[in-house]
Write an enzyme that holds these catalytic residues in place. Structure first.
Site, PDB file in Angstrom:
ATOM      1  N   VAL A 191       1.227  -3.979  -4.894  1.00 36.09           N
ATOM      2  CA  VAL A 191       0.577  -4.942  -5.787  1.00 36.09           C
ATOM      3  C   VAL A 191       1.115  -4.797  -7.200  1.00 36.09           C
ATOM      4  O   VAL A 191       1.370  -5.784  -7.892  1.00 36.09           O
ATOM      5  CB  VAL A 191      -0.954  -4.738  -5.774  1.00 36.09           C
ATOM      6  CG1 VAL A 191      -1.628  -5.608  -6.833  1.00 36.09           C
ATOM      7  CG2 VAL A 191      -1.510  -5.049  -4.391  1.00 36.09           C
TER       8      VAL A 191
ATOM      9  N   ASP B 207      -3.508   1.675  -0.324  1.00 41.02           N
ATOM     10  CA  ASP B 207      -3.253   0.307   0.145  1.00 41.02           C
ATOM     11  C   ASP B 207      -3.921   0.023   1.483  1.00 41.02           C
ATOM     12  O   ASP B 207      -3.461  -0.832   2.244  1.00 41.02           O
ATOM     13  CB  ASP B 207      -1.738   0.037   0.259  1.00 41.02           C
ATOM     14  CG  ASP B 207      -0.985   0.429  -0.993  1.00 41.02           C
ATOM     15  OD1 ASP B 207      -1.355  -0.075  -2.065  1.00 41.02           O
ATOM     16  OD2 ASP B 207      -0.042   1.241  -0.906  1.00 41.02           O
TER      17      ASP B 207
ATOM     18  N   GLY C 247     -10.184  -2.685  -1.495  1.00 37.10           N
ATOM     19  CA  GLY C 247     -10.690  -3.827  -2.246  1.00 37.10           C
ATOM     20  C   GLY C 247     -11.440  -4.806  -1.368  1.00 37.10           C
ATOM     21  O   GLY C 247     -12.468  -5.345  -1.759  1.00 37.10           O
TER      22      GLY C 247
ATOM     23  N   GLY D 268       5.680  -4.300  -6.534  1.00 37.47           N
ATOM     24  CA  GLY D 268       6.430  -5.130  -5.601  1.00 37.47           C
ATOM     25  C   GLY D 268       7.326  -4.334  -4.675  1.00 37.47           C
ATOM     26  O   GLY D 268       8.060  -4.904  -3.862  1.00 37.47           O
ATOM     27  N   ARG D 269       7.264  -3.004  -4.791  1.00 40.63           N
ATOM     28  CA  ARG D 269       8.106  -2.163  -3.933  1.00 40.63           C
ATOM     29  C   ARG D 269       7.700  -2.312  -2.471  1.00 40.63           C
ATOM     30  O   ARG D 269       6.505  -2.323  -2.154  1.00 40.63           O
ATOM     31  CB  ARG D 269       7.959  -0.685  -4.322  1.00 40.63           C
ATOM     32  CG  ARG D 269       8.699  -0.287  -5.569  1.00 40.63           C
ATOM     33  CD  ARG D 269       8.675   1.220  -5.779  1.00 40.63           C
ATOM     34  NE  ARG D 269       7.345   1.719  -6.100  1.00 40.63           N
ATOM     35  CZ  ARG D 269       7.064   2.998  -6.342  1.00 40.63           C
ATOM     36  NH1 ARG D 269       8.022   3.907  -6.270  1.00 40.63           N
ATOM     37  NH2 ARG D 269       5.833   3.371  -6.641  1.00 40.63           N
TER      38      ARG D 269
ATOM     39  N   ALA E   1      -2.473   1.915  -9.440  1.00 42.38           N
ATOM     40  CA  ALA E   1      -2.776   1.547  -8.052  1.00 42.38           C
ATOM     41  C   ALA E   1      -3.488   0.206  -8.043  1.00 42.38           C
ATOM     42  O   ALA E   1      -4.535   0.052  -8.666  1.00 42.38           O
ATOM     43  CB  ALA E   1      -3.644   2.614  -7.397  1.00 42.38           C
ATOM     44  N   GLY E   2      -2.921  -0.752  -7.355  1.00 41.86           N
ATOM     45  CA  GLY E   2      -3.534  -2.067  -7.295  1.00 41.86           C
ATOM     46  C   GLY E   2      -4.158  -2.338  -5.947  1.00 41.86           C
ATOM     47  O   GLY E   2      -3.880  -1.656  -4.965  1.00 41.86           O
ATOM     48  N   HIS E   3      -5.045  -3.307  -5.911  1.00 39.87           N
ATOM     49  CA  HIS E   3      -5.587  -3.753  -4.636  1.00 39.87           C
ATOM     50  C   HIS E   3      -5.753  -5.268  -4.667  1.00 39.87           C
ATOM     51  O   HIS E   3      -5.874  -5.878  -5.722  1.00 39.87           O
ATOM     52  CB  HIS E   3      -6.906  -3.055  -4.286  1.00 39.87           C
ATOM     53  CG  HIS E   3      -7.909  -3.028  -5.387  1.00 39.87           C
ATOM     54  ND1 HIS E   3      -8.202  -1.886  -6.097  1.00 39.87           N
ATOM     55  CD2 HIS E   3      -8.679  -3.995  -5.924  1.00 39.87           C
ATOM     56  CE1 HIS E   3      -9.124  -2.151  -7.006  1.00 39.87           C
ATOM     57  NE2 HIS E   3      -9.432  -3.423  -6.919  1.00 39.87           N
TER      58      HIS E   3
END
EC number: 6.3.4.4
Length: 429
Positions: free
Chosen positions: A298, A13, A17, A301-302, A39-41
């Site tokens: 992302v 995080d 991105g 939402g944690r 894993a989101g960005h």
């Protein structure tokens, strides 16, 4: 032209991105070499926020071909939900290519991930439950399903039959869950075959031929250094190698073709899930960093755990990855603080450690030793050079550079793509 790798230098995080998107207009290929939709960005373009998981951040750069590399594990349903969501907002995803050797996440992988976490109880890792770990387990155990397998239903069926002989034993006898049928898994994957087929390529040849043509290939590692299965805070790690070496393996681009390795670090530190975190804050300051920085996952939402910048971790990350440059993000989040502590060493049972302890036990018990820096109150989002920053902000950036042992080539001062100070060119220099 070079192959460039972007690596998270903390626990994820960090803003990879944004870094990828910043360079995306000047590169020809953007590659995701590892990880999955765990894993989101977030990329902000023109004030509009795009949350990406499986797709490389370069998907928003119309002039770059986006490639999902062989080291990625792909949930096809999640992939096409993400593609359809972007296209509904006007994005063009026709330039996406997928390695034939990437592995596929099956429904039974997700079930196994979720029930095994519950089975571990207090020893749970804190996974996203999306089946990433079990898919990598099958990859290494040679029970995996690859993207190319959807091109031949008979081969796909044979592989699923072999995998389910083992998986159903685990699910039924150990976890008291239902068995999966071969037909339902075959039908599930074949339901995506027609959409996948035009995207499937030999990504190794594609990328190396691009480099032969002097085109620029940018590899964006998922997760981060301290989630690496070898170099991270084991066992609180992911199941792949999101370090610079893993980018080479996960893309098929040889290490000698990589000329730049850019480490991405926040001006403070965050972490999601369980595991040690020496500089973690449990007070109002931790909540302030979380709220001001928008530190919420992302994917899940944690709320992210927050803490001060850790220079000891920064130096170790630079060694592991061979960073040529650092990109510091979210400097603006620190605006308004009268004092900013930075961890410069640890104490473990009365012994000082100026570098990372060798054992995870010592790291788990590490107490940070801080050096304090004066803060600033001025709005820095309009800064486009270091000289535009308040003196205390400049001093903070220079201190991080000195303590990390790596030159800082870019600094993020706001959420938008343009809210960036570029100290030196990340491609040409």
């Amino acid at each position: 032209m070079p192959a460039i790798v972007i690596v998270g230098a903390q626990w994820g995080d960090e803003g990879k991105g944004k870094a990828t998107d910043l360079l995306g207009g000047r590169v020809d290929y953007v590659v995701k070499p590892n990880g999955g939709n765990n894993a989101g960005h977030t990329v902000v373009v023109g004030g509009e926020k795009f949350e990406l998981k499986l797709l490389p951040a370069g998907i928003l750069s119309p002039n770059a071909t986006s490639v999902i590399g062989n080291g990625v594990v792909i949930n096809p349903q999640a992939l096409f939900e993400e593609i359809d969501g972007l296209e509904a907002r006007g994005a063009d995803t026709s330039h996406l290519r997928i390695s034939a050797n990437a592995h596929l996440v099956a429904p039974y992988h997700q079930t196994l991930d979720q029930v095994s976490e519950r089975f571990l109880g207090k020893r749970a890792i804190g996974t996203t439950g999306r089946g990433i770990g079990p898919t990598y387990m099958d990859k290494v155990g040679r029970l995996g399903i690859r993207v190319q397998d959807v091109l031949d239903e008979s081969i796909l069926r044979q592989k699923i039959e072999g995998a389910l002989r083992q998986k159903n034993e685990l699910l039924v006898k150990l976890y008291n869950r239902r068995a999966f049928e071969v037909d339902e898994i075959v039908e599930y994957f074949m339901g995506f075959a027609d959409r996948l087929a035009p995207m499937i390529v030999d990504s190794t040849r594609l990328l190396n031929e691009a480099l032969d043509r002097d085109e620029v290939v940018l590899m964006e590692g998922g997760q981060a250094t301290y989630l690496d299965v070898d170099h991270g805070t084991y066992p609180f790690v992911t199941s792949s190698n999101p370090t610079a070496g893993g980018a080479s393996v996960g893309s098929g681009v040889g290490p000698t073709r990589i000329t730049r390795v850019i480490g991405i670090q926040k001006a403070y530190t965050t972490r999601v899930g369980a595991g040690p975190f020496p500089t973690e804050l449990f007070d109002e300051m931790g909540e302030r960093l979380r709220t001001t920085g928008g530190e919420f996952g992302v994917n899940t939402g944690r709320p992210r755990r927050t803490g001060w910048y850790d220079a000891v971790m920064a130096r170790q990350a630079a060694r592991i990855n061979g960073f040529t440059d650092l990109f510091i993000t979210k400097l603006d989040v620190l605006t308004g603080l009268s004092e900013i502590p930075v961890c410069v060493a640890y104490e473990v049972d009365g012994q000082r450690f100026d570098e990372m302890p060798m054992t995870q036990s010592d790291f788990h018990h590490a107490v940070p030793v801080y050096e304090n820096f004066p803060g600033w109150t001025e709005d820095i989002t309009g800064a486009r050079s270091l000289e535009d920053l308040p003196k205390n902000a400049q001093d903070y950036v220079h201190a991080l550079e000195a303590m990390s042992g790596c030159r800082i080539s870019a600094v993020g001062v706001g959420p938008d793509r343009d809210d960036t100070i570029v100290v030196r060119d990340l491609i040409a220099d």
